[in-house]
Design a protein around this motif. Sequence first.
Motif, mmCIF file in Angstrom:
data_model
loop_
_atom_site.group_PDB
_atom_site.id
_atom_site.type_symbol
_atom_site.label_atom_id
_atom_site.label_comp_id
_atom_site.label_asym_id
_atom_site.label_seq_id
_atom_site.Cartn_x
_atom_site.Cartn_y
_atom_site.Cartn_z
ATOM 1 N N ALA A 113 0.830 -1.204 0.000
ATOM 2 C CA ALA A 113 0.000 0.000 0.000
ATOM 3 C C ALA A 113 0.864 1.253 0.000
ATOM 4 O O ALA A 113 0.539 2.242 -0.686
ATOM 5 C CB ALA A 113 -0.923 -0.008 1.219
ATOM 6 N N LEU A 114 1.955 1.225 0.750
ATOM 7 C CA LEU A 114 2.853 2.379 0.790
ATOM 8 C C LEU A 114 3.456 2.653 -0.583
ATOM 9 O O LEU A 114 3.499 3.802 -1.045
ATOM 10 C CB LEU A 114 3.946 2.123 1.828
ATOM 11 C CG LEU A 114 5.007 3.205 2.044
ATOM 12 C CD1 LEU A 114 4.371 4.545 2.364
ATOM 13 C CD2 LEU A 114 5.956 2.776 3.168
ATOM 14 N N ARG A 115 3.892 1.606 -1.242
ATOM 15 C CA ARG A 115 4.464 1.788 -2.587
ATOM 16 C C ARG A 115 3.388 2.250 -3.576
ATOM 17 O O ARG A 115 3.667 3.080 -4.453
ATOM 18 C CB ARG A 115 5.095 0.482 -3.061
ATOM 19 C CG ARG A 115 6.343 0.099 -2.276
ATOM 20 C CD ARG A 115 7.047 -1.094 -2.899
ATOM 21 N NE ARG A 115 8.242 -1.455 -2.158
ATOM 22 C CZ ARG A 115 9.415 -0.842 -2.305
ATOM 23 N NH1 ARG A 115 9.536 0.153 -3.167
ATOM 24 N NH2 ARG A 115 10.458 -1.216 -1.597
ATOM 25 N N GLN A 116 2.183 1.736 -3.440
ATOM 26 C CA GLN A 116 1.088 2.146 -4.323
ATOM 27 C C GLN A 116 0.750 3.622 -4.117
ATOM 28 O O GLN A 116 0.531 4.361 -5.092
ATOM 29 C CB GLN A 116 -0.138 1.281 -4.077
ATOM 30 C CG GLN A 116 -1.301 1.596 -5.012
ATOM 31 C CD GLN A 116 -2.484 0.676 -4.791
ATOM 32 O OE1 GLN A 116 -2.488 -0.158 -3.883
ATOM 33 N NE2 GLN A 116 -3.503 0.808 -5.622
ATOM 34 N N GLN A 117 0.703 4.072 -2.863
ATOM 35 C CA GLN A 117 0.438 5.487 -2.582
ATOM 36 C C GLN A 117 1.535 6.368 -3.179
ATOM 37 O O GLN A 117 1.260 7.471 -3.683
ATOM 38 C CB GLN A 117 0.343 5.703 -1.068
ATOM 39 C CG GLN A 117 -0.896 5.091 -0.428
ATOM 40 C CD GLN A 117 -0.800 5.022 1.083
ATOM 41 O OE1 GLN A 117 0.257 5.242 1.678
ATOM 42 N NE2 GLN A 117 -1.905 4.699 1.729
ATOM 43 N N TYR A 118 2.749 5.882 -3.138
ATOM 44 C CA TYR A 118 3.864 6.642 -3.716
ATOM 45 C C TYR A 118 3.739 6.724 -5.236
ATOM 46 O O TYR A 118 3.939 7.800 -5.834
ATOM 47 C CB TYR A 118 5.187 5.981 -3.320
ATOM 48 C CG TYR A 118 6.413 6.708 -3.796
ATOM 49 C CD1 TYR A 118 6.902 7.814 -3.106
ATOM 50 C CD2 TYR A 118 7.080 6.294 -4.943
ATOM 51 C CE1 TYR A 118 8.040 8.480 -3.553
ATOM 52 C CE2 TYR A 118 8.217 6.945 -5.395
ATOM 53 C CZ TYR A 118 8.694 8.050 -4.692
ATOM 54 O OH TYR A 118 9.814 8.716 -5.133
ATOM 55 N N GLU A 119 3.391 5.619 -5.861
ATOM 56 C CA GLU A 119 3.289 5.592 -7.318
ATOM 57 C C GLU A 119 2.071 6.350 -7.827
ATOM 58 O O GLU A 119 2.146 7.052 -8.849
ATOM 59 C CB GLU A 119 3.242 4.140 -7.801
ATOM 60 C CG GLU A 119 4.546 3.384 -7.571
ATOM 61 C CD GLU A 119 4.416 1.887 -7.779
ATOM 62 O OE1 GLU A 119 3.293 1.452 -8.146
ATOM 63 O OE2 GLU A 119 5.409 1.172 -7.576
ATOM 64 N N GLY A 122 2.244 10.163 -5.480
ATOM 65 C CA GLY A 122 3.492 10.866 -5.256
ATOM 66 C C GLY A 122 3.631 11.357 -3.827
ATOM 67 O O GLY A 122 4.054 12.496 -3.590
ATOM 68 N N ILE A 123 3.272 10.510 -2.859
ATOM 69 C CA ILE A 123 3.289 10.955 -1.461
ATOM 70 C C ILE A 123 4.664 11.472 -1.065
ATOM 71 O O ILE A 123 5.696 10.935 -1.443
ATOM 72 C CB ILE A 123 2.835 9.839 -0.500
ATOM 73 C CG1 ILE A 123 3.707 8.593 -0.633
ATOM 74 C CG2 ILE A 123 1.366 9.504 -0.729
ATOM 75 C CD1 ILE A 123 3.422 7.528 0.422
ATOM 76 N N ARG A 124 4.633 12.547 -0.286
ATOM 77 C CA ARG A 124 5.849 13.184 0.213
ATOM 78 C C ARG A 124 6.300 12.620 1.555
ATOM 79 O O ARG A 124 7.404 12.881 2.013
ATOM 80 C CB ARG A 124 5.607 14.689 0.369
ATOM 81 C CG ARG A 124 5.360 15.429 -0.926
ATOM 82 C CD ARG A 124 6.667 15.750 -1.603
ATOM 83 N NE ARG A 124 6.495 16.469 -2.853
ATOM 84 C CZ ARG A 124 7.497 17.019 -3.529
ATOM 85 N NH1 ARG A 124 8.732 16.916 -3.061
ATOM 86 N NH2 ARG A 124 7.284 17.631 -4.672
ATOM 87 N N ALA A 125 5.411 11.878 2.201
ATOM 88 C CA ALA A 125 5.679 11.317 3.525
ATOM 89 C C ALA A 125 4.621 10.266 3.795
ATOM 90 O O ALA A 125 3.652 10.115 3.032
ATOM 91 C CB ALA A 125 5.623 12.412 4.595
ATOM 92 N N THR A 126 4.788 9.541 4.871
ATOM 93 C CA THR A 126 3.712 8.701 5.375
ATOM 94 C C THR A 126 3.626 8.917 6.878
ATOM 95 O O THR A 126 4.466 9.590 7.471
ATOM 96 C CB THR A 126 3.914 7.217 5.018
ATOM 97 O OG1 THR A 126 2.690 6.517 5.245
ATOM 98 C CG2 THR A 126 5.027 6.593 5.838
ATOM 99 N N THR A 127 2.583 8.346 7.485
ATOM 100 C CA THR A 127 2.353 8.589 8.906
ATOM 101 C C THR A 127 1.783 7.346 9.557
ATOM 102 O O THR A 127 1.151 6.516 8.893
ATOM 103 C CB THR A 127 1.407 9.781 9.110
ATOM 104 O OG1 THR A 127 1.310 10.097 10.497
ATOM 105 C CG2 THR A 127 0.024 9.468 8.593
#
Length: 287
Positions: A113-119, A122-127
């Motif tokens: 999910a983290l990689r999908q949000q980035y792709e 273009g997330i700048r951070a996660t929390t």
Amino acid sequence: MPGPTDLPVIDTLIGFPTEGSAQYDFIRRQTKDAASKASHMPAEYMFTDVPTASPTSDPVSITLHEMDRFGVEKGMVHVNGEVAARAVTDHPDRFLPAGVVSDPNDVMGTVRALRQQYEEHGIRATTVFPAGTFPQVAIDAPQMYPVYATCVELGIPIFVCAGVPGPRVPYEVQEVGRIDRVMFDFPDLVFVTRHGCEPWEELAVKLMLKWSNLYYSTSAFAPKYYPKAIVDYANSRGADKVIYAGYFPAGMSLERIFRDLPSVPFRDEVWPKFLHGNAARVLGLDG
């Protein structure tokens, strides 16, 4: 030198007004006291004048209006819902997308999910909110290590709630001392604390002195309640380590925050870094 209300601001925790309280169900499912079960927001006993939403209003427009009123140039929002996803798509110059680690117990699902949000965004951070995970997952738990490794690989910081949480759930998973082992094992990880670190704010300062990639953000605190240890640190060796974050609309209005800000005894040279420069650097906006 301009005062705090004259400077551009990056808010590293802002959101959108919503009707109802379903967004807090993830906390209620692990609380046991009647007050938490019945409340709109499980930590509302800590806040007054929490902003409310009208069912006919556009939440993105409301937040933009408030940002414009108080000079908030950009706001970081969690793209785990339709409203935030629309906001970062329609207003990429105003909203910075951030991911959410909702269930680190599902280790590989979380990494995917983290990689999908980035792709996709273009997330700048996660929390992550360790005390709000269920079952709870500690800051230094093995389940979090793949998340930290992925953040390093993607080149993004992680914002982590630390200290005693507001909701009436156990606090041990957010003990600030747990951060030390994480920073030791991940020297390249950029780690930003959220929600105060109390009652270990002095320990947080010691750890920031020790670890170059450890930062503190002021989310969920009215400015008059910023811990003295944090203000003193920002005024001395920590001017580059303390980052502004609000809590609109979850707990406070921007009006309340910006009314109180001028009373914070930061040195003149700290304000531009606190309100803008440190966040821009940590989120990769300054290059």
